[in-house]
Motif scaffolding. Structure first.
Motif, PDB file in Angstrom:
ATOM      1  N   GLY A  20       6.118  12.711   6.788  1.00 19.39           N
ATOM      2  CA  GLY A  20       7.563  12.555   6.823  1.00 19.39           C
ATOM      3  C   GLY A  20       8.284  13.469   5.868  1.00 19.39           C
ATOM      4  N   CYS A  21       7.569  14.443   5.290  1.00 17.85           N
ATOM      5  CA  CYS A  21       8.184  15.309   4.279  1.00 17.85           C
ATOM      6  C   CYS A  21       7.743  16.747   4.497  1.00 17.85           C
ATOM      7  N   ALA A  22       8.228  17.363   5.559  1.00 15.51           N
ATOM      8  CA  ALA A  22       7.886  18.755   5.837  1.00 15.51           C
ATOM      9  C   ALA A  22       8.368  19.644   4.698  1.00 15.51           C
ATOM     10  N   GLY A  23       7.487  20.508   4.210  1.00 14.55           N
ATOM     11  CA  GLY A  23       7.844  21.404   3.112  1.00 14.55           C
ATOM     12  C   GLY A  23       7.544  20.853   1.740  1.00 14.55           C
ATOM     13  N   CYS A  24       7.102  19.597   1.652  1.00 15.00           N
ATOM     14  CA  CYS A  24       6.717  19.010   0.361  1.00 15.00           C
ATOM     15  C   CYS A  24       5.259  19.379   0.087  1.00 15.00           C
ATOM     16  N   LYS A  25       5.060  20.373  -0.730  1.00 12.50           N
ATOM     17  CA  LYS A  25       3.715  20.887  -0.979  1.00 12.50           C
ATOM     18  C   LYS A  25       3.234  20.408  -2.349  1.00 12.50           C
ATOM     19  N   ASN A  26       2.581  19.265  -2.357  1.00 11.74           N
ATOM     20  CA  ASN A  26       2.088  18.667  -3.597  1.00 11.74           C
ATOM     21  C   ASN A  26       0.672  19.140  -3.894  1.00 11.74           C
ATOM     22  N   ALA A  27       0.382  19.299  -5.178  1.00 11.70           N
ATOM     23  CA  ALA A  27      -0.968  19.704  -5.569  1.00 11.70           C
ATOM     24  C   ALA A  27      -2.001  18.699  -5.084  1.00 11.70           C
ATOM     25  N   GLY A  44      -2.938  19.342  11.024  1.00 13.49           N
ATOM     26  CA  GLY A  44      -1.604  19.245  11.604  1.00 13.49           C
ATOM     27  C   GLY A  44      -0.499  19.308  10.567  1.00 13.49           C
ATOM     28  N   GLY A  45      -0.835  19.102   9.298  1.00 10.41           N
ATOM     29  CA  GLY A  45       0.151  19.186   8.222  1.00 10.41           C
ATOM     30  C   GLY A  45       0.226  20.547   7.570  1.00 10.41           C
ATOM     31  N   TYR A  46      -0.477  21.528   8.152  1.00 11.04           N
ATOM     32  CA  TYR A  46      -0.518  22.877   7.566  1.00 11.04           C
ATOM     33  C   TYR A  46       0.659  23.708   8.057  1.00 11.04           C
ATOM     34  N   THR A  47       1.542  24.087   7.151  1.00  8.79           N
ATOM     35  CA  THR A  47       2.649  25.000   7.445  1.00  8.79           C
ATOM     36  C   THR A  47       2.899  25.866   6.223  1.00  8.79           C
ATOM     37  N   ASN A  48       3.325  27.086   6.448  1.00  4.48           N
ATOM     38  CA  ASN A  48       3.685  27.990   5.347  1.00  4.48           C
ATOM     39  C   ASN A  48       2.569  28.141   4.320  1.00  4.48           C
ATOM     40  N   GLY A  49       1.329  28.086   4.788  1.00  6.78           N
ATOM     41  CA  GLY A  49       0.198  28.365   3.911  1.00  6.78           C
ATOM     42  C   GLY A  49      -0.340  27.188   3.135  1.00  6.78           C
ATOM     43  N   ALA A  50       0.181  25.975   3.386  1.00  8.02           N
ATOM     44  CA  ALA A  50      -0.281  24.818   2.615  1.00  8.02           C
ATOM     45  C   ALA A  50      -0.074  23.540   3.419  1.00  8.02           C
ATOM     46  N   ASN A 104      -7.098  -0.331  12.372  1.00  9.13           N
ATOM     47  CA  ASN A 104      -8.258   0.043  13.187  1.00  9.13           C
ATOM     48  C   ASN A 104      -8.326   1.548  13.452  1.00  9.13           C
ATOM     49  N   THR A 105      -7.892   2.324  12.474  1.00  6.59           N
ATOM     50  CA  THR A 105      -7.974   3.784  12.548  1.00  6.59           C
ATOM     51  C   THR A 105      -8.107   4.335  11.134  1.00  6.59           C
ATOM     52  N   TYR A 106      -8.664   5.531  11.025  1.00  2.00           N
ATOM     53  CA  TYR A 106      -8.731   6.197   9.723  1.00  2.00           C
ATOM     54  C   TYR A 106      -7.549   7.139   9.507  1.00  2.00           C
ATOM     55  N   ILE A 107      -6.781   7.403  10.551  1.00  2.36           N
ATOM     56  CA  ILE A 107      -5.633   8.297  10.448  1.00  2.36           C
ATOM     57  C   ILE A 107      -4.535   7.615   9.641  1.00  2.36           C
ATOM     58  N   ASN A 108      -3.922   8.378   8.722  1.00  4.73           N
ATOM     59  CA  ASN A 108      -2.979   7.811   7.768  1.00  4.73           C
ATOM     60  C   ASN A 108      -1.720   8.674   7.701  1.00  4.73           C
ATOM     61  N   HIS A 109      -0.655   8.095   7.168  1.00  2.99           N
ATOM     62  CA  HIS A 109       0.615   8.814   7.017  1.00  2.99           C
ATOM     63  C   HIS A 109       0.523   9.898   5.944  1.00  2.99           C
ATOM     64  N   PHE A 110      -0.295   9.669   4.929  1.00  3.34           N
ATOM     65  CA  PHE A 110      -0.394  10.595   3.799  1.00  3.34           C
ATOM     66  C   PHE A 110      -1.608  11.504   3.979  1.00  3.34           C
ATOM     67  N   TYR A 111      -1.346  12.807   3.948  1.00  3.64           N
ATOM     68  CA  TYR A 111      -2.443  13.753   4.118  1.00  3.64           C
ATOM     69  C   TYR A 111      -3.419  13.703   2.949  1.00  3.64           C
ATOM     70  N   ASP A 112      -2.910  13.504   1.736  1.00  4.17           N
ATOM     71  CA  ASP A 112      -3.831  13.474   0.595  1.00  4.17           C
ATOM     72  C   ASP A 112      -4.766  12.272   0.676  1.00  4.17           C
ATOM     73  N   ASP A 113      -4.258  11.125   1.152  1.00  7.21           N
ATOM     74  CA  ASP A 113      -5.125   9.955   1.290  1.00  7.21           C
ATOM     75  C   ASP A 113      -6.294  10.258   2.224  1.00  7.21           C
ATOM     76  N   MET A 114      -5.992  10.916   3.339  1.00  6.11           N
ATOM     77  CA  MET A 114      -7.050  11.246   4.296  1.00  6.11           C
ATOM     78  C   MET A 114      -8.022  12.267   3.712  1.00  6.11           C
ATOM     79  N   GLU A 115      -7.516  13.180   2.892  1.00  2.02           N
ATOM     80  CA  GLU A 115      -8.405  14.171   2.277  1.00  2.02           C
ATOM     81  C   GLU A 115      -9.411  13.513   1.342  1.00  2.02           C
ATOM     82  N   TRP A 116      -8.933  12.546   0.545  1.00  2.00           N
ATOM     83  CA  TRP A 116      -9.858  11.852  -0.360  1.00  2.00           C
ATOM     84  C   TRP A 116     -10.983  11.188   0.431  1.00  2.00           C
ATOM     85  N   LEU A 117     -10.620  10.520   1.528  1.00  2.00           N
ATOM     86  CA  LEU A 117     -11.653   9.845   2.312  1.00  2.00           C
ATOM     87  C   LEU A 117     -12.546  10.856   3.020  1.00  2.00           C
ATOM     88  N   GLY A 118     -11.966  11.963   3.486  1.00  2.30           N
ATOM     89  CA  GLY A 118     -12.785  12.995   4.121  1.00  2.30           C
ATOM     90  C   GLY A 118     -13.822  13.564   3.170  1.00  2.30           C
TER      91      GLY A 118
END
Length: 613
Positions: free
Chosen positions: A140-147, A128-134, A86-100
C-alpha cells in the motif's frame, strides 16, 4: 585390550565431547529455547516474529540435530499459514522476506521440500513489489523503499539463485544492493539509514537500527559468495566495522535499543548476520577474531546479567534481568545471540572451493563417518575449511580415524588435490592454551582459553566462576599457573601437563586468577592443506597449460583422458563447464577472467587443479 563395545562407547564419548563456546553457551541456549517454547508455544499472531521463530528453532536444530526442533519448526510454519488466512502471502514485503529466508535455510538443512515451496512462493510475490530498482515496504506504499524490505530481499534473492541458477534472480539481488548503497548507506561510515520515500525524496537518516545494519552486512556477504566480487565483501566489512567502532557502549552493541515489541528483535537479527561474516575465510583473521570476541562478550553479558533465573526469559536490555514480562520477539533475540555464540569456535568445512556451497560447523571432538553424516557431512565431501585460532584438525582418509592422515589449521580455500573429497573421519582439537573443567576427570562445564592473563573478572566474563575449577588440560607447548587469589596473588599451582583432579594438589575449587603462557615447544600444525604424492586414485603428473589460459586449456598427462568427465568451477563453487573430454584439451573461451578449478574423473581416478583465465 578393549572390547568392541568399549571402543564403540569410547568413540561415542569423543563424538559428543566439546570445548569452548558450545560448552559455555549450549546449556543456556537449550534453556532459553525451552523457556520460549513453554511460554509462547506456537504463536497465533505476529507473522514476522514467527518467521524469525522458524529461524531460531533452526539454530537449535543445527546445534543439536534433535527431531524435537524439526517438529516445532514445522508446526510454526503451518501455524503462520493458519493465522494468516490459510496463505503465506502477506501485505508487507519485508515480513515475507524474513519467512522466505528462514524457509530456504530450513530446506537446506532438512531437505524438506515444503520449505522450498514456501520460499519460492513468497519470492514470486515479493518480486511484484520491485520498482525503480528496489522493493516497496508494503503493498500500500508504492515508492516507500525501506532498508528492512531491501537488504533481506538481497539475501533471499542471492540464496534463491544458488538453487535456481536463474540470472534474473541474481539481477534482482545486484540491482537492489546497488540501490541501497546509493540511497540508504552512508558512503563514509557504512551506517544503514532506515528508509527513503521516492514520492517525497526524503531519506530518514535519523533512524539507524541494528537489524538494518545486520542485514546489509549479510546482503554484501551473500553477493560476494555468489559472484566472487570482493567489493561486496568489502561493503559488508565496512558496515560491520561501523557497528564495531561506533555502536558499542561498554562493549554492548546498540545499547540504546532497549524496547520490546518489534524492536526487541532487532539486535538478535544483527548478531545472527555478524556471526555469519565472522566465519568468512577471506577476511583477515584479526578482523574475524574481533567480531567473534564482540559477539561472545554480548552473549556472556546476557548469560550472566540479563536472564531471569527462575523463568529463563530475557529482557530487551541484555545487561540486566527483565523486570516484568517478556514478549516473544525479545525472547527470540536472546535466543539468537546465545545460539550465535555457541558456534563461534566451531571449525567449518565446505563442500566447494573458496568456502562455497554447503557448510557445516563442528566443535572439538572426534567424528567418524557416521558422526559426520549425523552432522550433515557426506562421506568424501569436504573441499575447503576454516579453522579458528587455537584449534587444529586431523583429517583421515578412512572411517574410524584410519588410513592416511593430515593435520591442518587456519583457513584453506581448497583442501588440495590429494585430499579433495577424500575425508572420511576427522578429529578437532583445541591446541592453543588450556581447557578448564568444573569437575574432576575432565567432566562438567568446560571452557577453553588461549594464552593470556585472566583476572577473576576476565575469567567470569569467559564463563569460569570463582573457585570452580577441578581439572585442567594443558596444550603441548603451554604452561598454566593457577592463583588462589585475584590479580595473580596467593598460593599457586604451576603445570605444563594435564591435571585430572586438583584435589591431589590441595587446590580443588580454589582458582581465582590464571596465567597461560606459551613455552615454544608446541609442534606447528600446517596452515594449509598439502598435496600428497599421486597414487592409484589420481592421475600421474597431470598439469594444465598455458596457465593463465587463453581460449584453449591443455591437459598434460601420460594418461589417456578421452571420455573423462570434466567440470570447471568458478570462485563461488558454481559449475561453469561440464562435459566429457574428446581429447586432452578443453575450450574455455566462454569463461570471463578469473580463478577456476577443474575436476577430472575417469576410471575411478580423480584430480582437481586450479587455473587462471
Amino acid at each position: 585390550m578393549k572390547t568392541l563395545l568399549q571402543v564403540a562407547l569410547l568413540l561415542l564419548c569423543f563424538q559428543f565431547r566439546s570445548t569452548g563456546q558450545l560448552a559455555n553457551f549450549n546449556g543456556t541456549a537449550e534453556a532459553l529455547q525451552t523457556s520460549m517454547y513453554n511460554t509462547f508455544g506456537v504463536p497465533n499472531q505476529n507473522y514476522w516474529w514467527c518467521a524469525h521463530g522458524v529461524d531460531a528453532l533452526l539454530d537449535g536444530y543445527t546445534r543439536t540435530r534433535s527431531e524435537t526442533y524439526k517438529t516445532r519448526m514445522k508446526s510454526l510454519l503451518l501455524g503462520i499459514r493458519s493465522f494468516n488466512g490459510n496463505t503465506y502471502i502477506n501485505h508487507f514485503y519485508d515480513d515475507m522476506e524474513w519467512l522466505g529466508i528462514a524457509a530456504l535455510r530450513a530446506y537446506h538443512e532438512t531437505g524438506d521440500a515444503d520449505y522450498y515451496n514456501v520460499a519460492t512462493t513468497l519470492w514470486n510475490d515479493i518480486k511484484g513489489g520491485y520498482t525503480n530498482g528496489a522493493i516497496d515496504w508494503n503493498k500500500g506504499c508504492a515508492g516507500c523503499k525501506n532498508a528492512c524490505a531491501n537488504a533481506p530481499a538481497v539475501i533471499l534473492a542471492a540464496r534463491i539463485y544458488r538453487f535456481t541458477n536463474a540470472a534474473a534472480d541474481l539481477q534482482y539481488a545486484t540491482n537492489i544492493f546497488a540501490f541501497m548503497k546509493a540511497n540508504l548507506v552512508d558512503p563514509v561510515t557504512g551506517a544503514v539509514w532506515d528508509a527513503i520515500n521516492l514520492n517525497t525524496g526524503v531519506t530518514n537518516k535519523d533512524w539507524i537500527f541494528s537489524y538494518n545494519v545486520g542485514t546489509f552486512i549479510a546482503a554484501g556477504w551473500e553477493l560476494y559468495k555468489v559472484t566472487g566480487d570482493v567489493n561486496y565483501l568489502n561493503d559488508a566489512v565496512k558496515t560491520a566495522n561501523y557497528a564495531m567502532n561506533s555502536r558499542r557502549t561498554n562493549g554492548m552493541f546498540f545499547a540504546d535499543e532497549t524496547g520490546g515489541g518489534d524492536g526487541g528483535l532487532f539486535k538478535g537479527i544483527f548478531i545472527r548476520y555478524l556471526s555469519e561474516l565472522a566465519r568468512e575465510g577471506n577476511i583477515p583473521a584479526a578482523t574475524r577474531a574481533g567480531y567473534k570476541e564482540a559477539i561472545r562478550f554480548n552473549a556472556q553479558t546476557l548469560k550472566t546479567n540479563g536472564i531471569n533465573p527462575s523463568t529463563n526469559l530475557v529482557g530487551a536490555n541484555w545487561s540486566q534481568q527483565p523486570s516484568g514480562s517478556t514478549d516473544y520477539a525479545t525472547q527470540l533475540s536472546g535466543v539468537m545471540v546465545i545460539e550465535a555464540a555457541a558456534t563461534l569456535d566451531q571449525s567449518y568445512f565446505y563442500k566447494d572451493v573458496n568456502y562455497g556451497g554447503s557448510y557445516w560447523g563442528l566443535t572439538a571432538g572426534s567424528y567418524n563417518t557416521a558422526a559426520l553424516t549425523a552432522k550433515g557431512i557426506s562421506n568424501n565431501d569436504i573441499t575447503a575449511f576454516a579453522i579458528p585460532e587455537g584449534y587444529q584438525v586431523t583429517l583421515f582418509k578412512n572411517d574410524n580415524f584410519q588410513g592416511g592422515s593430515l593435520v591442518v589449521s587456519g583457513n584453506s580455500a581448497w583442501i588440495g588435490t590429494a585430499w579433495n573429497d577424500s575425508v572420511s573421519s576427522l578429529i578437532v582439537n583445541y591446541t592453543a592454551g588450556a581447557t578448564f573443567y568444573k569437575d574432576c576427570n575432565y567432566t562438567g562445564a568446560v571452557i577453553s582459553l588461549p594464552a593470556g592473563d585472566y583476572t577473576l573478572t576476565q575469567l567470569q566474563a569467559r564463563g569460569i566462576l570463582n573457585d570452580d575449577v577441578s581439572s585442567v588440560k594443558v596444550s603441548s607447548g603451554y604452561q598454566v599457573v593457577l592463583y588462589e587469589n585475584d590479580n595473580f596473588s596467593g598460593t599457586t599451582v604451576t603445570t605444563r601437563t594435564d591435571l585430572s583432579c586438583l584435589v591431589s594438589q590441595t587446590f580443588n575449587d580454589k582458582t581465582t586468577s590464571v596465567r597461560i603462557t606459551a613455552t615454544g615447544a608446541a609442534p606447528a600444525a600446517l596452515t594449509t592443506a598439502q598435496t600428497a604424492p599421486a597414487g592409484k586414485h589420481t592421475f600421474q603428473g597431470l598439469s594444465l597449460y598455458p596457465n593463465p589460459a587463453g581460449n584453449t586449456l591443455y591437459l598434460k598427462t601420460p594418461d589417456n583422458l578421452t571420455g573423462a568427465t570434466v567440470t570447471v568451477f568458478d570462485i563461488t563453487g558454481r559449475a561453469r563447464i561440464t562435459g566429457r573430454l574428446t581429447a586432452n584439451n578443453i575450450s574455455v573461451s566462454g569463461l570471463p577472467a578469473g580463478v577456476y578449478w577443474m575436476t577430472v574423473v575417469k576410471d575411478g581416478k580423480k584430480i582437481t587443479l586450479s587455473f587462471v583465465k
